[in-house]
Design an enzyme around this catalytic site. Structure first.
Site, PDB file in Angstrom:
ATOM      1  N   HIS A   1      47.991  20.716  30.449  1.00 58.65           N
ATOM      2  CA  HIS A   1      48.363  21.368  29.190  1.00 58.65           C
ATOM      3  C   HIS A   1      49.463  22.369  29.462  1.00 58.65           C
ATOM      4  O   HIS A   1      49.618  22.820  30.595  1.00 58.65           O
ATOM      5  CB  HIS A   1      47.165  22.048  28.538  1.00 58.65           C
ATOM      6  CG  HIS A   1      46.511  23.087  29.415  1.00 58.65           C
ATOM      7  ND1 HIS A   1      45.652  22.734  30.434  1.00 58.65           N
ATOM      8  CD2 HIS A   1      46.602  24.427  29.449  1.00 58.65           C
ATOM      9  CE1 HIS A   1      45.229  23.845  31.030  1.00 58.65           C
ATOM     10  NE2 HIS A   1      45.801  24.891  30.471  1.00 58.65           N
ATOM     11  N   GLY A   2      50.221  22.703  28.440  1.00 57.28           N
ATOM     12  CA  GLY A   2      51.296  23.666  28.585  1.00 57.28           C
ATOM     13  C   GLY A   2      51.233  24.696  27.478  1.00 57.28           C
ATOM     14  O   GLY A   2      50.267  24.743  26.715  1.00 57.28           O
TER      15      GLY A   2
END
Lengths: 153, 102
Positions: free
Chosen positions: A68-69
């Site tokens: 995830h970012g």
């Protein structure tokens, strides 16, 4: 929308994906989200930049990653994607490599990040039988069965 | 009451998982704890409010700059209490033994 509803209704899962390295494995997950229109192509690069800066910060446990970012890295909508790999890949985390299950997460901000979805991710990753079944799964119906069995517990 | 902070890269994935799993574990041990989670960028502010234990994945320990009174624990397996439990209990036994007597 929780993890199960999201992944099943959008068919946001790919099984037995062939990835030659961890970047291809991550891309398999972000590609699903790009196709669904919930993140832009920037999101893949956002995750790669994060790994370059911090190392593989999203490895949860042996064999399991939750890439995830940041929200401003191209997230349009809270969304999730499940990827299993035919052959596991190394992320450079000697304690938890190699990885063959990836649950890609995209959240528009930390507050609306669906706590229910996180609980489901944890419940799924936490269940040894579900993980063994997921590694063998080849289609969305297999995944649906895994979710249903989890719910019954 | 032990004040626990879970930190990860951007505060919306890993740290939420840590918060959830560790809260569950501490509840089972009968240890009362307040749990917060945040991103690396926010960690300094939270730690200045006085955190007893700061948790993050082992990869991130070097990115934190905790005040002397906070105990940082780098976790390897975030999912399995059999693995992270002893790491956390060691710190509680050593520094917060009063929490065990309640």
């Amino acid at each position: 929308m929780n993890l199960q509803e999201h992944v099943l209704s959008r068919k946001a899962a790919r099984f037995q994906v062939e990835a030659k390295d961890w970047k291809e494995a991550v891309k398999a997950g972000t590609d699903i989200l790009v196709e669904a229109g919930t993140v832009t192509e920037q999101y893949y690069h956002e995750i790669l930049d994060g790994v370059e800066e911090l190392g593989p910060y999203f490895i949860m446990a042996p064999g399991m990653a939750m890439p995830h970012g940041r929200p401003d890295g191209g997230v349009l909508e809270n969304s999730y994607a499940i990827v299993t790999l035919k052959e596991p890949v190394n992320f450079g985390d000697p304690d938890n490599d190699p990885v063959d299950i990836l649950i890609t997460l995209a959240a528009v901000d930390a507050k609306t990040q669906n706590e229910e979805a996180i609980i489901q991710v944890v419940t799924l990753l936490d269940d040894e039988k579900a993980m063994a079944d997921l590694r063998k799964a080849t289609c969305i119906e297999d995944l649906e069965k895994i979710f249903n069995e989890l719910e019954e517990m | 009451m032990v004040k626990v902070l879970a930190v990860c890269g951007n505060g919306m994935g890993t740290s939420l998982v840590i918060k959830m799993k560790v809260k569950q574990f501490l509840d089972e041990q009968g240890i009362s704890a307040s749990m917060e989670s945040c991103s690396l960028g926010e960690a300094g502010g939270y730690m200045n409010q006085g955190m007893d234990i700061v948790l993050c994945s082992k990869n991130l320990v070097g990115n934190l700059n905790p005040p002397a009174k906070s105990h940082v624990i780098g976790l390897v397996n975030l999912m399995n209490a059999k693995e992270f439990g002893p790491q956390i209990m060691e710190v509680i036994n050593q520094f917060y033994p009063d929490e065990l007597k309640k």
